[in-house]
Design an enzyme around this catalytic site. Structure first.
Site, PDB file in Angstrom:
ATOM      1  N   GLU A  97       0.824  -1.199   0.000  1.00 59.97           N
ATOM      2  CA  GLU A  97       0.000   0.000   0.000  1.00 59.97           C
ATOM      3  C   GLU A  97       0.863   1.257   0.000  1.00 59.97           C
ATOM      4  OE1 GLU A  97      -4.005  -1.744   2.119  1.00 59.97           O
ATOM      5  OE2 GLU A  97      -2.524  -0.805   3.397  1.00 59.97           O
ATOM      6  N   CYS A 110       3.636   8.365   1.317  1.00 57.31           N
ATOM      7  CA  CYS A 110       4.196   7.377   2.233  1.00 57.31           C
ATOM      8  C   CYS A 110       4.437   6.094   1.441  1.00 57.31           C
ATOM      9  CB  CYS A 110       3.201   7.162   3.367  1.00 57.31           C
ATOM     10  SG  CYS A 110       3.778   6.018   4.589  1.00 57.31           S
ATOM     11  N   CYS A 121       8.019  -5.358  15.373  1.00 48.11           N
ATOM     12  CA  CYS A 121       7.749  -4.436  16.478  1.00 48.11           C
ATOM     13  C   CYS A 121       6.362  -4.758  17.027  1.00 48.11           C
ATOM     14  CB  CYS A 121       7.827  -2.986  16.003  1.00 48.11           C
ATOM     15  SG  CYS A 121       9.463  -2.589  15.354  1.00 48.11           S
ATOM     16  N   CYS A 124       3.057  -2.934  15.592  1.00 50.44           N
ATOM     17  CA  CYS A 124       2.983  -2.623  14.162  1.00 50.44           C
ATOM     18  C   CYS A 124       2.271  -3.717  13.367  1.00 50.44           C
ATOM     19  CB  CYS A 124       4.396  -2.425  13.619  1.00 50.44           C
ATOM     20  SG  CYS A 124       4.423  -2.175  11.828  1.00 50.44           S
TER      21      CYS A 124
HETATM   22  N1  SAH Z   1      10.316   0.255   9.400  1.00 47.36           N
HETATM   23  C1  SAH Z   1      10.454   1.665   9.449  1.00 47.36           C
HETATM   24  C2  SAH Z   1       9.509   2.402   8.547  1.00 47.36           C
HETATM   25  C3  SAH Z   1       8.099   1.925   8.490  1.00 47.36           C
HETATM   26  S1  SAH Z   1       7.211   2.013  10.004  1.00 47.36           S
HETATM   27  C4  SAH Z   1      10.349   2.168  10.866  1.00 47.36           C
HETATM   28  O1  SAH Z   1       9.979   1.399  11.750  1.00 47.36           O
HETATM   29  O2  SAH Z   1      10.671   3.323  11.078  1.00 47.36           O
HETATM   30  C5  SAH Z   1       6.991   3.773  10.108  1.00 47.36           C
HETATM   31  C6  SAH Z   1       6.308   4.247  11.369  1.00 47.36           C
HETATM   32  O3  SAH Z   1       5.011   3.681  11.462  1.00 47.36           O
HETATM   33  C7  SAH Z   1       6.954   3.841  12.682  1.00 47.36           C
HETATM   34  O4  SAH Z   1       7.814   4.801  13.181  1.00 47.36           O
HETATM   35  C8  SAH Z   1       5.797   3.811  13.611  1.00 47.36           C
HETATM   36  O5  SAH Z   1       5.768   5.030  14.308  1.00 47.36           O
HETATM   37  C9  SAH Z   1       4.590   3.821  12.785  1.00 47.36           C
HETATM   38  N2  SAH Z   1       3.684   2.786  13.224  1.00 47.36           N
HETATM   39  C10 SAH Z   1       3.779   1.455  13.087  1.00 47.36           C
HETATM   40  N3  SAH Z   1       2.708   0.852  13.642  1.00 47.36           N
HETATM   41  C11 SAH Z   1       1.938   1.824  14.132  1.00 47.36           C
HETATM   42  C12 SAH Z   1       0.691   1.838  14.814  1.00 47.36           C
HETATM   43  N4  SAH Z   1       0.031   0.716  15.073  1.00 47.36           N
HETATM   44  N5  SAH Z   1       0.184   3.014  15.188  1.00 47.36           N
HETATM   45  C13 SAH Z   1       0.823   4.159  14.898  1.00 47.36           C
HETATM   46  N6  SAH Z   1       1.997   4.214  14.254  1.00 47.36           N
HETATM   47  C14 SAH Z   1       2.544   3.051  13.872  1.00 47.36           C
HETATM   48 FE1  SF4 Z   2       8.924  -2.248  13.127  1.00 48.16          FE
HETATM   49 FE2  SF4 Z   2       6.764  -2.098  11.578  1.00 48.16          FE
HETATM   50 FE3  SF4 Z   2       8.875  -0.500  11.058  1.00 48.16          FE
HETATM   51 FE4  SF4 Z   2       8.988  -3.170  10.629  1.00 48.16          FE
HETATM   52  S1  SF4 Z   2       7.643  -1.703   9.574  1.00 48.16           S
HETATM   53  S2  SF4 Z   2      10.550  -1.931  11.648  1.00 48.16           S
HETATM   54  S3  SF4 Z   2       7.772  -4.007  12.310  1.00 48.16           S
HETATM   55  S4  SF4 Z   2       7.565  -0.442  12.879  1.00 48.16           S
END
Ligand code: SAH
Ligand code: SF4
Length: 375
Positions: A97, A110, A121, A124
């Site tokens: 997406e 994005c 994480c 996420c």
């Molecule tokens: N892997 C990279 C880039 C993609 S994630 C990283 O982790 O930085 C980008 C951002 O998405 C992360 O910093 C996090 O803040 C956000 N993110 C992921 N899951 C989320 C959630 N459930 N609610 C709000 N922000 C989220």
């Molecule tokens: Fe962590 Fe999600 Fe970013 Fe992957 S995409 S590094 S699981 S926040």
């Protein structure tokens, strides 16, 4: 996919250097690379026959050995607030997406870097899918191509809608280093999208060895997904912290920023806030102490709940209190606002699919639910 397709070189994801080398390998002059680069990325042309300043013989040759192929758009959603989301099919049957978020003069795209993510994480949605594969450079820059084309930005002198790109879609960009760097450099390349280096941002959860190499190949902006002010908590939220703890990560990020020739550059610290997990005043105090000597702006992101997660969104009160503590200590602190609610467009929380049935049905369930988006 036909046999013919796999044998052709896809020019869309080639960096200036690689495209130049490609033309040299055909016995052509170097300036051809710039011509074709402009046709692809500034005019949105994917058919060599339309490249009128290229000789007919070369156009025919190119059609034989090369192609310009962006990934296919499966679906597009438009939100009442101008946010637009695309579901994009990538080779192998998976989907990713891409989200566009307009905000006054600014339009932020994005972009995803991988199908799924291996880093898992705890908060996420992408991480919960597991990892499928890296996107190719053509699939990464192809998301920018799709967005610009859909807004007519690729027409000569058309309005510029995509002013910023953040690598905050699905995946960890530093684990797909070469392809992400090639794509980001195309975003910033004058003969391609020409977006300023301050407006192209790589977001990472902290793959330190890759971050250490980044300044050798790009000068894009940097965002660090910190989410916790101490290692004990971060180990829980961002498992890669066990390998590369906070001090190591911040040192590496500082080195990156210091290596930039222009002064006054700051990294962004992303801090996703979950109720009673990392939203207390003492966390804000610790964060302020941790970042005292680091050139940062802090972006607080209210957590977006999703099905496979037990965390809850931070309360407004806790969020404001947290922000105020940091503001009082002189930090620049922004809060990511909720956008695109009606089309389920959440940067970093994008589900796409990893080409397996269970997860695909999960994605479609998620797609109907309102979630939050990057601001
Ligand atoms: N892997 C990279 C880039 C993609 S994630 C990283 O982790 O930085 C980008 C951002 O998405 C992360 O910093 C996090 O803040 C956000 N993110 C992921 N899951 C989320 C959630 N459930 N609610 C709000 N922000 C989220
Ligand atoms: Fe962590 Fe999600 Fe970013 Fe992957 S995409 S590094 S699981 S926040």
């Amino acid at each position: 996919m036909t046999q013919e397709k796999t044998e052709k070189v896809n020019l869309l994801g080639l960096s200036v250097e690689k495209l130049t080398a490609f033309f040299e390998s055909l016995g052509e002059k170097r300036f051809r690379a710039v011509q074709v680069l402009k046709w692809m990325h500034q005019s949105g042309v994917d058919d060599f026959a339309q490249m009128t300043n290229v000789s007919k013989a070369l156009r025919e040759k190119l059609a034989e050995v090369a192609e310009i192929r962006a990934p296919e758009v499966l679906k597009q959603w438009d939100s009442a607030d101008g946010t637009r989301k695309w579901l994009v099919r990538v080779e192998g049957g998976s989907a990713i997406e891409t989200v566009y978020i307009p905000d006054g003069e600014r339009g932020t795209l994005c972009v995803s870097s991988q199908v799924g993510c291996a880093l898992d994480c705890s908060f996420c949605a992408t991480g919960k899918q597991g990892f499928n594969r890296d996107l190719t450079a053509a699939e990464i820059i192809g998301q920018v191509w799709i967005a610009c084309k859909s807004f007519g930005q690729l027409e000569p002198k058309g309005p510029r809608k995509v002013t910023n790109v953040v690598m905050m879609g699905m995946g960890e960009p530093l684990l797909n280093f070469d392809n992400v760097v090639d794509a980001m450099n195309l975003m910033m390349e004058d003969n391609a999208y020409g977006i300023s280096k301050r407006r192209v941002t790589l977001s990472t959860s902290g793959v330190v060895p890759a971050l250490d190499k980044l300044s050798e190949v790009t000068d894009a902006s940097l965002a660090i997904s910190l989410h916790a002010p101490n290692d004990e908590l971060r180990n829980e939220l961002v498992p890669i912290n066990r390998k590369y703890p906070i001090a190591m990560l911040l040192d590496s990020a500082k080195r990156y920023i210091d290596s930039m020739p222009d002064t006054h550059r700051k990294m962004t610290i992303e801090y996703t806030m979950m109720r009673e997990v990392n939203d207390r005043p003492e966390h804000a105090e610790q964060l302020a102490e941790l970042l005292r000597d680091v050139p940062v702006k802090i972006n607080l992101i209210p957590f977006n709940p999703f099905e496979l997660s037990d965390y809850q969104r931070v309360s407004n009160n806790a969020l404001r209190r947290f922000q105020q503590i940091l503001l009082d200590k002189g930090f620049t602190v922004t809060v990511r606002t909720t956008r695109g609610d009606d089309i389920a467009a959440a940067c970093g929380q994008l589900a796409g699919n990893v080409n397996d049935r269970t997860r695909r049905s999960q994605r479609y369930r998620n797609a109907e639910r309102p979630v939050h988006i990057v601001g």
